[in-house]
Design a protein around this motif. Sequence first.
Motif, PDB file in Angstrom:
ATOM      1  N   TYR A 148       0.839  37.481  69.417  1.00 14.27           N
ATOM      2  CA  TYR A 148       1.294  38.652  70.145  1.00 14.27           C
ATOM      3  C   TYR A 148       1.193  39.846  69.223  1.00 14.27           C
ATOM      4  O   TYR A 148       1.199  39.726  68.015  1.00 14.27           O
ATOM      5  N   GLY A 149       1.022  40.990  69.794  1.00 14.69           N
ATOM      6  CA  GLY A 149       0.835  42.198  69.003  1.00 14.69           C
ATOM      7  C   GLY A 149       1.546  43.360  69.655  1.00 14.69           C
ATOM      8  O   GLY A 149       2.607  43.194  70.239  1.00 14.69           O
ATOM      9  N   ASP A 150       0.906  44.522  69.601  1.00 14.70           N
ATOM     10  CA  ASP A 150       1.545  45.718  70.133  1.00 14.70           C
ATOM     11  C   ASP A 150       1.310  45.920  71.628  1.00 14.70           C
ATOM     12  O   ASP A 150       1.879  46.807  72.225  1.00 14.70           O
ATOM     13  N   GLN A 151       0.485  45.086  72.248  1.00 13.45           N
ATOM     14  CA  GLN A 151       0.238  45.188  73.686  1.00 13.45           C
ATOM     15  C   GLN A 151       1.290  44.394  74.457  1.00 13.45           C
ATOM     16  O   GLN A 151       1.676  43.315  74.039  1.00 13.45           O
ATOM     17  N   PRO A 152       1.752  44.935  75.595  1.00 15.37           N
ATOM     18  CA  PRO A 152       2.740  44.193  76.392  1.00 15.37           C
ATOM     19  C   PRO A 152       2.157  42.878  76.896  1.00 15.37           C
ATOM     20  O   PRO A 152       0.992  42.803  77.264  1.00 15.37           O
ATOM     21  N   ALA A 153       2.979  41.865  76.901  1.00 16.77           N
ATOM     22  CA  ALA A 153       2.542  40.551  77.390  1.00 16.77           C
ATOM     23  C   ALA A 153       2.479  40.566  78.909  1.00 16.77           C
ATOM     24  O   ALA A 153       3.254  41.246  79.571  1.00 16.77           O
ATOM     25  N   THR A 154       1.543  39.804  79.438  1.00 20.04           N
ATOM     26  CA  THR A 154       1.463  39.609  80.881  1.00 20.04           C
ATOM     27  C   THR A 154       1.569  38.115  81.171  1.00 20.04           C
ATOM     28  O   THR A 154       1.226  37.284  80.338  1.00 20.04           O
ATOM     29  N   CYS A 155       2.040  37.804  82.351  1.00 25.29           N
ATOM     30  CA  CYS A 155       2.224  36.415  82.758  1.00 25.29           C
ATOM     31  C   CYS A 155       0.876  35.725  82.915  1.00 25.29           C
ATOM     32  O   CYS A 155      -0.023  36.255  83.579  1.00 25.29           O
TER      33      CYS A 155
ATOM     34  N   LEU B  36      14.472  31.736  65.644  1.00 24.31           N
ATOM     35  CA  LEU B  36      13.060  31.772  65.279  1.00 24.31           C
ATOM     36  C   LEU B  36      12.509  33.178  65.476  1.00 24.31           C
ATOM     37  O   LEU B  36      12.142  33.553  66.586  1.00 24.31           O
ATOM     38  N   PRO B  37      12.451  33.985  64.419  1.00 28.29           N
ATOM     39  CA  PRO B  37      12.048  35.384  64.571  1.00 28.29           C
ATOM     40  C   PRO B  37      10.602  35.574  65.004  1.00 28.29           C
ATOM     41  O   PRO B  37      10.239  36.645  65.455  1.00 28.29           O
ATOM     42  N   VAL B  38       9.758  34.565  64.890  1.00 27.59           N
ATOM     43  CA  VAL B  38       8.352  34.711  65.270  1.00 27.59           C
ATOM     44  C   VAL B  38       8.074  34.183  66.676  1.00 27.59           C
ATOM     45  O   VAL B  38       6.936  34.108  67.102  1.00 27.59           O
ATOM     46  N   VAL B  39       9.133  33.827  67.418  1.00 30.09           N
ATOM     47  CA  VAL B  39       8.973  33.295  68.769  1.00 30.09           C
ATOM     48  C   VAL B  39       9.650  34.234  69.756  1.00 30.09           C
ATOM     49  O   VAL B  39      10.766  34.683  69.530  1.00 30.09           O
ATOM     50  N   GLN B  40       8.943  34.538  70.855  1.00 27.49           N
ATOM     51  CA  GLN B  40       9.509  35.346  71.921  1.00 27.49           C
ATOM     52  C   GLN B  40       9.427  34.561  73.221  1.00 27.49           C
ATOM     53  O   GLN B  40       8.419  33.919  73.504  1.00 27.49           O
ATOM     54  N   GLN B  41      10.489  34.634  74.010  1.00 24.98           N
ATOM     55  CA  GLN B  41      10.487  34.031  75.345  1.00 24.98           C
ATOM     56  C   GLN B  41      10.189  35.135  76.343  1.00 24.98           C
ATOM     57  O   GLN B  41      10.799  36.205  76.290  1.00 24.98           O
TER      58      GLN B  41
ATOM     59  N   ARG C 224       8.345  34.485  88.513  1.00 31.09           N
ATOM     60  CA  ARG C 224       9.441  34.211  87.570  1.00 31.09           C
ATOM     61  C   ARG C 224       9.086  33.131  86.542  1.00 31.09           C
ATOM     62  O   ARG C 224       9.954  32.442  86.026  1.00 31.09           O
ATOM     63  N   TYR C 225       7.800  32.983  86.230  1.00 29.91           N
ATOM     64  CA  TYR C 225       7.335  31.989  85.265  1.00 29.91           C
ATOM     65  C   TYR C 225       7.836  32.350  83.867  1.00 29.91           C
ATOM     66  O   TYR C 225       7.834  33.511  83.472  1.00 29.91           O
ATOM     67  N   THR C 226       8.267  31.370  83.106  1.00 29.68           N
ATOM     68  CA  THR C 226       8.748  31.570  81.745  1.00 29.68           C
ATOM     69  C   THR C 226       7.793  30.900  80.775  1.00 29.68           C
ATOM     70  O   THR C 226       7.364  29.779  80.996  1.00 29.68           O
ATOM     71  N   PHE C 227       7.460  31.625  79.701  1.00 32.48           N
ATOM     72  CA  PHE C 227       6.597  31.066  78.670  1.00 32.48           C
ATOM     73  C   PHE C 227       7.003  31.629  77.322  1.00 32.48           C
ATOM     74  O   PHE C 227       7.817  32.544  77.243  1.00 32.48           O
ATOM     75  N   PHE C 228       6.458  31.061  76.268  1.00 29.87           N
ATOM     76  CA  PHE C 228       6.788  31.472  74.914  1.00 29.87           C
ATOM     77  C   PHE C 228       5.560  32.004  74.205  1.00 29.87           C
ATOM     78  O   PHE C 228       4.448  31.523  74.434  1.00 29.87           O
ATOM     79  N   GLN C 229       5.771  33.001  73.352  1.00 25.31           N
ATOM     80  CA  GLN C 229       4.714  33.486  72.493  1.00 25.31           C
ATOM     81  C   GLN C 229       5.142  33.260  71.054  1.00 25.31           C
ATOM     82  O   GLN C 229       6.268  33.548  70.676  1.00 25.31           O
ATOM     83  N   VAL C 230       4.222  32.724  70.269  1.00 24.33           N
ATOM     84  CA  VAL C 230       4.469  32.454  68.864  1.00 24.33           C
ATOM     85  C   VAL C 230       3.502  33.306  68.051  1.00 24.33           C
ATOM     86  O   VAL C 230       2.300  33.270  68.274  1.00 24.33           O
ATOM     87  N   ALA C 231       4.033  34.080  67.122  1.00 25.46           N
ATOM     88  CA  ALA C 231       3.188  34.946  66.300  1.00 25.46           C
ATOM     89  C   ALA C 231       2.368  34.105  65.327  1.00 25.46           C
ATOM     90  O   ALA C 231       2.862  33.153  64.729  1.00 25.46           O
ATOM     91  N   GLU C 232       1.105  34.466  65.195  1.00 21.94           N
ATOM     92  CA  GLU C 232       0.292  33.845  64.174  1.00 21.94           C
ATOM     93  C   GLU C 232       0.738  34.372  62.824  1.00 21.94           C
ATOM     94  O   GLU C 232       1.407  35.408  62.731  1.00 21.94           O
ATOM     95  N   GLU C 233       0.370  33.721  61.758  1.00 17.96           N
ATOM     96  CA  GLU C 233       0.851  34.087  60.417  1.00 17.96           C
ATOM     97  C   GLU C 233       0.549  35.535  60.074  1.00 17.96           C
ATOM     98  O   GLU C 233       1.311  36.187  59.391  1.00 17.96           O
ATOM     99  N   ASP C 234      -0.563  36.066  60.546  1.00 17.55           N
ATOM    100  CA  ASP C 234      -0.943  37.447  60.235  1.00 17.55           C
ATOM    101  C   ASP C 234      -0.051  38.477  60.914  1.00 17.55           C
ATOM    102  O   ASP C 234       0.005  39.616  60.503  1.00 17.55           O
ATOM    103  N   ASN C 235       0.682  38.074  61.965  1.00 13.22           N
ATOM    104  CA  ASN C 235       1.412  39.025  62.779  1.00 13.22           C
ATOM    105  C   ASN C 235       2.903  39.120  62.485  1.00 13.22           C
ATOM    106  O   ASN C 235       3.595  39.875  63.130  1.00 13.22           O
TER     107      ASN C 235
END
Length: 63
Positions: free
Chosen positions: A14-21, A36-41, A50-61
């Motif tokens: 994930y980066g500076d762009q808003p996430a989309t479902c 977990l600071p590198v994980v976003q729900q 209303r789908y729920t998913f997780f984003q995990v930052a890659e090491e560079d991010n």
Amino acid sequence: MQLKNIEPAISYTYGDQPATCPKCGNRTTVYETTGLPVVQQHTSLSANCRYTFFQVAEEDNHP
């Protein structure tokens, strides 16, 4: 009984762009995970999805 949104979805960047479902393409609400600071729900803002998913930052991010 119908079960919705039970399949796991994890995005590994994930980066500076808003996430989309990944299901409906709508924007999402973000919930930061406390342990977990590198994980976003994310949850789709679409009332029909209303789908729920997780984003995990890659090491560079993440710091």
